[in-house]
Design a protein around this motif. Sequence first.
Motif, PDB file in Angstrom:
ATOM      1  N   GLY A 220       0.809  -1.210   0.000  1.00 61.24           N
ATOM      2  CA  GLY A 220       0.000   0.000   0.000  1.00 61.24           C
ATOM      3  C   GLY A 220       0.842   1.259   0.000  1.00 61.24           C
ATOM      4  N   LEU A 221       1.929   1.261   0.779  1.00 57.27           N
ATOM      5  CA  LEU A 221       2.821   2.417   0.790  1.00 57.27           C
ATOM      6  C   LEU A 221       3.437   2.656  -0.590  1.00 57.27           C
ATOM      7  N   GLN A 222       3.909   1.601  -1.199  1.00 60.26           N
ATOM      8  CA  GLN A 222       4.522   1.759  -2.521  1.00 60.26           C
ATOM      9  C   GLN A 222       3.496   2.222  -3.554  1.00 60.26           C
ATOM     10  N   ARG A 223       2.313   1.665  -3.478  1.00 65.07           N
ATOM     11  CA  ARG A 223       1.275   2.036  -4.439  1.00 65.07           C
ATOM     12  C   ARG A 223       0.847   3.490  -4.254  1.00 65.07           C
ATOM     13  N   GLU A 224       0.629   3.892  -3.019  1.00 67.34           N
ATOM     14  CA  GLU A 224       0.201   5.264  -2.762  1.00 67.34           C
ATOM     15  C   GLU A 224       1.314   6.266  -3.082  1.00 67.34           C
ATOM     16  N   ALA A 225       2.568   5.870  -2.783  1.00 69.91           N
ATOM     17  CA  ALA A 225       3.684   6.767  -3.086  1.00 69.91           C
ATOM     18  C   ALA A 225       3.838   6.963  -4.585  1.00 69.91           C
ATOM     19  N   ALA A 226       3.676   5.877  -5.333  1.00 67.29           N
ATOM     20  CA  ALA A 226       3.775   5.998  -6.796  1.00 67.29           C
ATOM     21  C   ALA A 226       2.645   6.860  -7.354  1.00 67.29           C
ATOM     22  N   SER A 227       1.446   6.681  -6.830  1.00 63.86           N
ATOM     23  CA  SER A 227       0.322   7.487  -7.296  1.00 63.86           C
ATOM     24  C   SER A 227       0.495   8.955  -6.897  1.00 63.86           C
ATOM     25  N   ALA A 228       0.983   9.177  -5.670  1.00 61.61           N
ATOM     26  CA  ALA A 228       1.182  10.557  -5.219  1.00 61.61           C
ATOM     27  C   ALA A 228       2.296  11.247  -5.989  1.00 61.61           C
ATOM     28  N   ARG A 229       3.285  10.490  -6.416  1.00 59.77           N
ATOM     29  CA  ARG A 229       4.379  11.098  -7.168  1.00 59.77           C
ATOM     30  C   ARG A 229       3.868  11.678  -8.479  1.00 59.77           C
TER      31      ARG A 229
END
Length: 348
Positions: free
Chosen positions: A93-102
Amino acid sequence: RNSSEVLRPFVLIMAPALSFSPPARLVRSASAASDEELKLQELVAPRSAEKEQLLEVELPRSERLAEAQLTSCQVLLASARAAAEVLSAAGSGLQREAASARQSLEAGFFVEQDVHRSNAPDDCRFMESGRCLLAVCEGLGDMLIRLAAGLTGDLMVPLQDLQRQVRVQREQQRLELEKLEQYEFICQHALSESFTRKDKVSLELQDHLQEREGKSRSRPQRAMRWMMKRANPKSESKLHHAAHAQTAAVEELARRVDQVVLARVSREQGAEALCKSLGELSSSRCGLLMCAFNRCAQAWDEGGDSLRALASRLRVMASGESQDEAPGAPGVLSEARAGESPAPDCDE
C-alpha cells in the motif's frame, strides 16, 4: 482332560495282558503331544505390565501431547501469517500510494513552474522535500515487504513443513500399528481355533482307545484267541489316523503360537517407534523456531539499517545543507533565512 490323555497310555500299558495295548509309537505320540501342548500354553503368556502400560497409557498420552503441540504450532503459524499479511499489505500500500502521489505531485510542480516561470528557493526545497518523502515512503514499503518475506520464508514455511511431516509420519505409523493390531487379533483367533481342533482330535483319539479297550474287556474268555489273531485293520487304521491327526494339530498349534508371539512383538515395537517419533516433536519444533528466529533477526537487522538510512535521508533534507539549495541561485536560500527566526530543533 489333559491328565487323562497323559495317563491313558500308561493305564493301558499297565493293564493285564488280556487287555488291549496300543502300539508304543502311539503312546509316545500322545504323551509328547500332551507335553507339547502344556509348553505351548506357557509360551502364550499374558502381555507384561510394562507393555500393557505402553499400549494403554503411554501411547494415547503421547498422541494427545503431540496433537496439543501441533495445535500450538498452528496458532503460532496463524499469528506469523497474519503479521506477514499485514506487513506485506502495508508495504504494498505504501509503494502504491507513493507511486500514485508522485504522479500527482509532479503534475502540481509542473503547474507551479509553468505559472511562476521561476521557482523561489523555498519552492525548490519544498519540491525536493516532497520527492524525498515519497521516496522514503517507497523505501519503507520495500522494507515492510522484505520483513513479510522473511517471516514467510524463514518461519512459516519451515513450520508448515514440520507440521506436514509430523502428521504424515504419524498417520503412516498409526496405520501400520492398526494393521499390526488387527494381525495380532487374527493370529489370536486362529490360535483359539487351533486349540479347539486340537481338543477335538484328542477326544477322537481317546474315544478310539476307549472303544478298543471296552471291547477287549467285554470278552476276556477270548483274550488268548484275540492275541493270536491279527488286529482288525479297520480299527488299527482309525487309531493311526487319529494319532496322525493329533500330531498335525499339535504342529499347527505350535505355528499359531509362534505367530501370536511375533505379532505381539511387532505391535509392541510399532508402538514404541510411534511413541519415540512423537516424543521428538518437542525438540524438533523448538530447534526449528530458534533457527527461524535467528534468520528473522538478521532480516530485521537489515530492515533496521534500511530504516536508519531513510531517517538519515530525512534528517539531511531537514538540515538545509548546501546541496539542497536551488541550482542557479546560490546563497539565496541562506539570505532569505537570515532574517527569520531559528527553526525549532527537530529532536525536541
